[in-house]
Structures are given as C-alpha cells and as structure tokens.
Design a protein around this motif. Structure first.
Motif, mmCIF file in Angstrom:
data_model
loop_
_atom_site.group_PDB
_atom_site.id
_atom_site.type_symbol
_atom_site.label_atom_id
_atom_site.label_comp_id
_atom_site.label_asym_id
_atom_site.label_seq_id
_atom_site.Cartn_x
_atom_site.Cartn_y
_atom_site.Cartn_z
ATOM 1 N N THR A 136 -20.101 107.230 84.025
ATOM 2 C CA THR A 136 -19.032 107.488 84.988
ATOM 3 C C THR A 136 -17.935 106.434 84.849
ATOM 4 N N VAL A 167 -22.858 113.490 92.029
ATOM 5 C CA VAL A 167 -24.291 113.214 92.067
ATOM 6 C C VAL A 167 -24.965 114.122 93.089
ATOM 7 N N ASP A 243 -26.955 112.535 88.387
ATOM 8 C CA ASP A 243 -25.724 113.293 88.168
ATOM 9 C C ASP A 243 -26.054 114.783 88.235
#
Length: 324
Positions: A136, A167, A243
């Motif tokens: 990220t 997420v 995620d």
C-alpha cells in the motif's frame, strides 16, 4: 620397510600425481570451451536471453538495466491471490502483471521471496531494484518513516500506483461471535500480517477501544497471511484482517468455501497498491509507470484483473505517490 615397497609406493604416488594433473588440464580445457564463467560474464549471457532491445519502452530504462536485462523484484510470495507459488511457479496478480510489463520494457522482472516487513530494508540495501508485493502506498513509506516508531529510517520510495483496494475482515464461517465491523472488535483477538496496513489499522482501532474505556484488541502479527489464516482456522483468534483481494480469495477457496466468511461490509480504508522504487531512481520509476500505462492501453492489464476476479480494483489513471 623394504626398498621395493618404497619404490612401489613412490611409483603409486607418481601415477596419482600424473592423473591429477591430467584431470586439472582437462577441467581447464572444459572451462575454456564453455567460456568465461565469472559472474559478470554469466550476467552478460543472461542479459542476452532476457533483453528485447526492440520492445516499445526499452530505451526509457536506465542504461545499467538495459545492459543487465533484468530487474530484481522484492516480494512476499505467500499472499494469495496477489503473489504465491503454484506447482513451483510464482503466479498471481503481480507476477502476471509483471509479465505484461516485461513485454513492454524488454527486460525480465525476477521475483525474489522475502517477508513483507523486510522489503523496504531490501530496497535500501539495494538487494532489490523494486518491490512489487501488494504494498500500500502510504506517506510514511514515501518518506522512509517507520509507522510504528514515527522515526525516519531511510530516504523512502516513490510509488507507481496500479490497483485501488481496501482492507476487509473475515471470521470462521458461522462463528462471527458478534463481530460486524471494526467497532465490534474491542476485547476480541485478531490476526494480521506484520507491517501491513491491516496491522497499523488494528493498532489504531485498539487505541480507540481503550480511549472509550473498552478492552483493547488483542493483536497477533505473523510473517505472512497464510499463518494468520491458520490461526483463525484453528480458533486461536476471532478474526483476520487482510487486503480485500486476499480476504475474498481466502473466503472463496479455503476449505472449499466452508472455512471463512466476510464480515463488516465494504472494504475499509481504500488505498492504492504501488510498485515501490527507491528515491533517486526517477528514470526507472518513469519507465515502469509507462509500462503499466501501456498494459492498460493494450488490454493486458484488464485481462490480468479479470483472471483473478479483482476488476473492481482497476485504476483508470496510473498516478505517482497518491497514497496518504
């Protein structure tokens, strides 16, 4: 010891020495026939195999990358479906996208396995040229700041943002135990992968629990997401945060879809995945950005996302350092 015994042994040693010398000579001849075996020579031969000087973006790459014909990629290859091994082969969203980028760049992107929390250090030490690992894009990583301590630990990286994800939370199937989002995790146990956005989010939410005079979240951090899933599967924790693509894949395939269930609704804290390039490597960064843009233009990007059922994470525009 008799004289004859001595002569026989001396003769034996002489024959052995001759044989050894002959073997060395043969080895030298063999090496000569095979060519120079130094690391530099091997690298040059590998470059000839990997390079395609006629690729549309080859000339955009730094000269040293053009010569080597190879980029070393740091990646945590345990993160289904983003990157993982299947029958000994590295596959997933990132490796498939890398193959499409190779065709544009004319060089090979070679994936090297490492735990996620060591990737930034690997870039700093020049062990890897880039990192491509469901990473990220955050301001802390851009600026080289450790999110746990707030201290600057390096020059940071530039990100080429290529997916937009959030997420998600999931629990054992049929055993949500009252969990219906992050606000219901106070006093619960959660497993995450160490050093990820999920890990940071869990710590922030736990502090919020304490601020509201509730029990903190018990956080167990693991080297990879597979270990976190095993912990949930065996009932050691109440939930896992990953995620969204990883969570959705785990819910779909683990135990034939009978192990886990998603909870909490839509993914939280949507943010971009980025290819990380060390600061000061603008030429390489811009070439990689152009490669991702070309995969979008020629349709190979959409094919990869369709294959892994993550087309909702597609970006319309490839941006640099758009994370917050």
């Amino acid at each position: 010891m008799t004289a004859s015994t001595t002569r026989r042994r001396a003769a034996g040693r002489s024959r052995t020495a001759v044989a050894a010398a002959a073997a060395v000579a043969a080895s030298l001849m063999l090496l000569s026939a095979c060519g120079d075996q130094t690391d530099a020579a091997v690298a040059k031969r590998e470059a000839k195999k990997n390079r395609n000087v006629h690729a549309p973006l080859f000339k955009l790459l730094p000269k040293d990358v053009q010569e080597i014909g190879l980029l070393q990629v740091g990646s945590d290859i345990t993160y289904k479906p983003v990157e993982f091994r299947s029958n000994g082969k590295v596959t997933g969203i990132d490796p498939d996208l890398a193959v499409a980028m190779e065709k544009a760049l004319g060089v090979k992107l070679n994936f090297n396995n490492a735990t996620f929390d060591t990737l930034m250090g690997g870039l700093k030490s020049q062990r890897y040229d880039i990192a491509m690992s469901a990473m990220t894009d955050t301001k802390e990583r851009q600026e080289g700041i450790d999110s746990s301590t707030g201290k600057k630990i390096g020059q940071g990286v530039d990100f080429i943002d290529y997916l937009n994800v959030g997420v998600s939370l999931y629990t054992q199937k049929g055993k949500a135990n009252g969990i219906d989002g992050w606000e219901t995790l106070c006093g619960k146990k959660i497993a995450v992968q160490r050093g990820t956005v999920s890990h940071d989010l869990a710590k922030d939410k736990s502090k919020a629990c304490e601020k509201d005079d509730e029990e903190p979240i018990a956080i167990e951090a693991f080297d990879n997401d597979s270990e976190a899933q095993t912990r949930l599967r065996t009932g050691g924790v109440d939930a896992v945060s990953s995620d969204y693509p990883v969570a959705a894949y785990a819910v779909k395939v683990s135990g034939g879809g009978k192990d886990f269930q998603m909870v909490g609704g839509a993914p939280l804290k949507a943010a971009p995945y980025g290819i990380a390039v060390p600061k000061g490597q603008e030429k390489l960064r811009d070439a990689l950005k152009a490669a991702v843009e070309l995969t979008i233009k020629n349709g190979s990007y959409a094919k990869v996302l369709d294959k892994w059922d993550v087309k909702d994470a597609a970006v319309k525009e490839v941006k640099l350092n758009s994370g917050s």
